[in-house]
Design an enzyme around this catalytic site. Structure first.
Site, PDB file in Angstrom:
ATOM      1  N   THR A  13     -39.888 -28.770 -41.554  1.00 54.33           N
ATOM      2  CA  THR A  13     -40.805 -28.879 -42.690  1.00 54.33           C
ATOM      3  C   THR A  13     -40.532 -27.848 -43.775  1.00 54.33           C
ATOM      4  O   THR A  13     -40.711 -28.116 -44.963  1.00 54.33           O
ATOM      5  CB  THR A  13     -42.261 -28.687 -42.183  1.00 54.33           C
ATOM      6  OG1 THR A  13     -42.488 -29.647 -41.169  1.00 54.33           O
ATOM      7  CG2 THR A  13     -43.277 -28.886 -43.277  1.00 54.33           C
ATOM      8  N   ASP A  57     -34.720 -32.576 -37.904  1.00 50.19           N
ATOM      9  CA  ASP A  57     -36.045 -32.392 -37.347  1.00 50.19           C
ATOM     10  C   ASP A  57     -35.794 -31.625 -36.052  1.00 50.19           C
ATOM     11  O   ASP A  57     -34.821 -31.908 -35.347  1.00 50.19           O
ATOM     12  CB  ASP A  57     -36.681 -33.759 -37.043  1.00 50.19           C
ATOM     13  CG  ASP A  57     -38.112 -33.614 -36.598  1.00 50.19           C
ATOM     14  OD1 ASP A  57     -39.010 -33.844 -37.421  1.00 50.19           O
ATOM     15  OD2 ASP A  57     -38.341 -33.254 -35.418  1.00 50.19           O
ATOM     16  N   SER A  58     -36.647 -30.682 -35.720  1.00 52.47           N
ATOM     17  CA  SER A  58     -36.284 -29.824 -34.583  1.00 52.47           C
ATOM     18  C   SER A  58     -36.303 -30.571 -33.251  1.00 52.47           C
ATOM     19  O   SER A  58     -35.781 -30.076 -32.253  1.00 52.47           O
ATOM     20  CB  SER A  58     -37.154 -28.581 -34.528  1.00 52.47           C
ATOM     21  OG  SER A  58     -38.432 -28.881 -34.065  1.00 52.47           O
ATOM     22  N   SER A  59     -36.864 -31.787 -33.231  1.00 56.74           N
ATOM     23  CA  SER A  59     -36.783 -32.554 -31.974  1.00 56.74           C
ATOM     24  C   SER A  59     -35.347 -33.027 -31.738  1.00 56.74           C
ATOM     25  O   SER A  59     -35.007 -33.467 -30.636  1.00 56.74           O
ATOM     26  CB  SER A  59     -37.762 -33.734 -31.994  1.00 56.74           C
ATOM     27  OG  SER A  59     -37.633 -34.446 -33.200  1.00 56.74           O
ATOM     28  N   THR A  89     -40.740 -26.428 -36.540  1.00 58.11           N
ATOM     29  CA  THR A  89     -41.607 -25.659 -35.638  1.00 58.11           C
ATOM     30  C   THR A  89     -41.696 -26.246 -34.227  1.00 58.11           C
ATOM     31  O   THR A  89     -41.973 -25.522 -33.279  1.00 58.11           O
ATOM     32  CB  THR A  89     -43.036 -25.559 -36.220  1.00 58.11           C
ATOM     33  OG1 THR A  89     -43.532 -26.890 -36.419  1.00 58.11           O
ATOM     34  CG2 THR A  89     -43.061 -24.783 -37.506  1.00 58.11           C
ATOM     35  N   ASP A  90     -41.445 -27.563 -34.098  1.00 64.69           N
ATOM     36  CA  ASP A  90     -41.720 -28.210 -32.808  1.00 64.69           C
ATOM     37  C   ASP A  90     -40.937 -27.604 -31.645  1.00 64.69           C
ATOM     38  O   ASP A  90     -41.475 -27.447 -30.549  1.00 64.69           O
ATOM     39  CB  ASP A  90     -41.435 -29.717 -32.893  1.00 64.69           C
ATOM     40  CG  ASP A  90     -42.426 -30.414 -33.811  1.00 64.69           C
ATOM     41  OD1 ASP A  90     -43.481 -29.810 -34.106  1.00 64.69           O
ATOM     42  OD2 ASP A  90     -42.148 -31.548 -34.249  1.00 64.69           O
ATOM     43  N   GLN A 274     -48.896 -23.863 -14.941  1.00 67.59           N
ATOM     44  CA  GLN A 274     -49.440 -24.709 -16.011  1.00 67.59           C
ATOM     45  C   GLN A 274     -50.342 -23.910 -16.941  1.00 67.59           C
ATOM     46  O   GLN A 274     -50.671 -24.368 -18.030  1.00 67.59           O
ATOM     47  CB  GLN A 274     -50.239 -25.867 -15.405  1.00 67.59           C
ATOM     48  CG  GLN A 274     -49.362 -26.818 -14.637  1.00 67.59           C
ATOM     49  CD  GLN A 274     -50.103 -27.997 -14.044  1.00 67.59           C
ATOM     50  OE1 GLN A 274     -51.277 -28.219 -14.315  1.00 67.59           O
ATOM     51  NE2 GLN A 274     -49.413 -28.745 -13.218  1.00 67.59           N
ATOM     52  N   CYS A 275     -50.753 -22.721 -16.485  1.00 74.06           N
ATOM     53  CA  CYS A 275     -51.572 -21.867 -17.358  1.00 74.06           C
ATOM     54  C   CYS A 275     -50.647 -21.186 -18.349  1.00 74.06           C
ATOM     55  O   CYS A 275     -49.590 -20.686 -17.966  1.00 74.06           O
ATOM     56  CB  CYS A 275     -52.281 -20.786 -16.549  1.00 74.06           C
ATOM     57  SG  CYS A 275     -53.392 -21.439 -15.304  1.00 74.06           S
TER      58      CYS A 275
HETATM   59  N1  ASP Z   1     -41.298 -32.103 -36.904  1.00 77.44           N
HETATM   60  C1  ASP Z   1     -41.027 -30.873 -37.618  1.00 77.44           C
HETATM   61  C2  ASP Z   1     -39.908 -30.157 -36.890  1.00 77.44           C
HETATM   62  O1  ASP Z   1     -40.137 -29.533 -35.901  1.00 77.44           O
HETATM   63  C3  ASP Z   1     -42.243 -30.038 -37.693  1.00 77.44           C
HETATM   64  C4  ASP Z   1     -42.097 -28.754 -38.461  1.00 77.44           C
HETATM   65  O2  ASP Z   1     -41.088 -28.373 -38.942  1.00 77.44           O
HETATM   66  O3  ASP Z   1     -43.130 -28.077 -38.554  1.00 77.44           O
HETATM   67  O4  ASP Z   1     -38.769 -30.266 -37.304  1.00 77.44           O
END
Ligand code: ASP
Length: 339
Positions: A13, A57-59, A89-90, A274-275
């Site tokens: 983003t 995209d970070s995914s 951020t992901d 899981q915590c």
């Molecule tokens: N889907 C975006 C990413 O991780 C979200 C972000 O950047 O905040 O690439």
């Protein structure tokens, strides 16, 4: 003397702007970042921008991209005083964790940041995250970098990369470091908690160890889970089990048989909690003794992101002496608390 920072833009983003006609987000040419944020020129460091050809995209970021980044840092290590990685951020905590293991003997800052809102948005968090990250990436005292590890800066806080996790898709304050104190905070003054910083061993020279295996599985258990299904999954080197609380699992014969079978097939079993806060304490409850009996490895208070990337880095890695279990339980980069 102005410090030199290499800014690697990978996507996310932070490098996007809103197309006000269509309302959707699109990546802008990152070479133009100085026009978007003219304040960057006021910072007391020289910034050199290296954008990914295709912003991701970070995914879509994974082992191949981690290797590209680690390799690029290694190649440019002597030329720059600090490194800043702009990232979606992901999965930023995964990349930060992986890089912390791959970059050995680090003596310079490697900071990751991103933003929840695109740079062109009126209420964007990108500007502050980017500008303050640049400060941290160029912070030197007595000719020595103040930060000498992989860290993640977001919404006024500097966190150890391999202790961080994204916990909110909504708040600007999107990351936490539940089991380790913050490394720094930006307010009116830019502060660093020096006693919390990681230092590599004196005799360890900087190198990038690009070894990453993908022979890892991660399973979160849940009440009612058919654990015997594990014996039908293909053979793997490491199974990370995310279990309840401080390390408990259903106390059934089937559970023991299944996990024993996996161990006999040569699968290492790592246990994490899981915590998000606290960690594994095998033996505390009867329902955790099974892990002692099958010689499972305790992930103690590591984040899932850190446990996964540490396992990926250690599997069959010829640069580590000793067994996988011995190395996994060791504190390599401040990712795990010592007893
Ligand atoms: N889907 C975006 C990413 O991780 C979200 C972000 O950047 O905040 O690439």
């Amino acid at each position: 003397m102005k410090r030199k920072v290499l800014l690697i833009y990978t996507g996310g983003t932070i490098g996007m702007e809103k197309d006000y006609e269509t309302g959707s987000l699109r990546a802008f040419n990152f070479e133009n970042i100085f026009q978007k944020i003219p304040e960057m020129k006021l910072i007391e460091c020289e910034v050199f921008v290296h954008p990914f050809k295709i912003p991701l995209d970070s995914s879509d970021m994974g082992p191949e991209e981690w290797k590209i980044i680690a390799n690029y840092i290694a190649k440019n290590y002597e030329k720059y005083d600090g490194f800043l990685i702009l990232h979606g951020t992901d999965t930023m905590s995964y990349t930060a964790s992986a890089l912390s293991f791959m970059l050995k003997g680090l003596r310079k800052p490697v900071i990751l940041t991103g933003s929840q809102l695109p740079i062109g948005d009126l209420r964007t968090d990108a500007k502050e995250n980017l500008l303050t990250s640049l400060y941290y990436a160029s912070l030197y005292e007595n000719d020595e970098a103040v930060i000498q590890e992989v860290a993640l800066y977001f919404e006024y806080k500097l966190l150890r990369g391999n202790r961080s996790l994204k916990y909110s898709a909504e708040f600007f304050d999107a990351y936490q470091s539940p089991n380790y104190p913050i490394l720094g905070q930006s307010g009116v003054h830019l502060n660093v908690e020096k006693e919390n910083l990681f230092r590599s061993k004196k005799d360890e020279k900087f190198s990038a160890d690009l070894h990453i295996s993908q022979d890892v599985l991660f399973w979160r258990i849940f009440p009612g889970m058919q654990i015997s299904h594990f014996s039908e999954i293909p053979k793997m080197k490491v199974l990370i089990l995310q279990v309840f609380g401080s390390g408990t699992i259903f106390n059934t014969k089937k559970t023991k048989q299944t996990l024993e079978k996996l161990r006999n097939n040569g699968t290492e079993i790592v246990v994490v909690s899981q915590c998000v806060s606290g960690g594994i304490s095998i033996g505390k409850y009867n329902n955790s003794n099974i892990f002692k009996e099958i010689n499972a490895i305790s992930g103690k208070d590591m984040t899932a992101e850190s446990a996964i990337t540490k396992a990926m880095h250690l599997i069959d890695n010829p640069t580590y002496k000793g067994s996988f279990a011995e190395n996994f339980e060791k504190n390599l980069r401040g990712e795990i608390s010592e007893d």
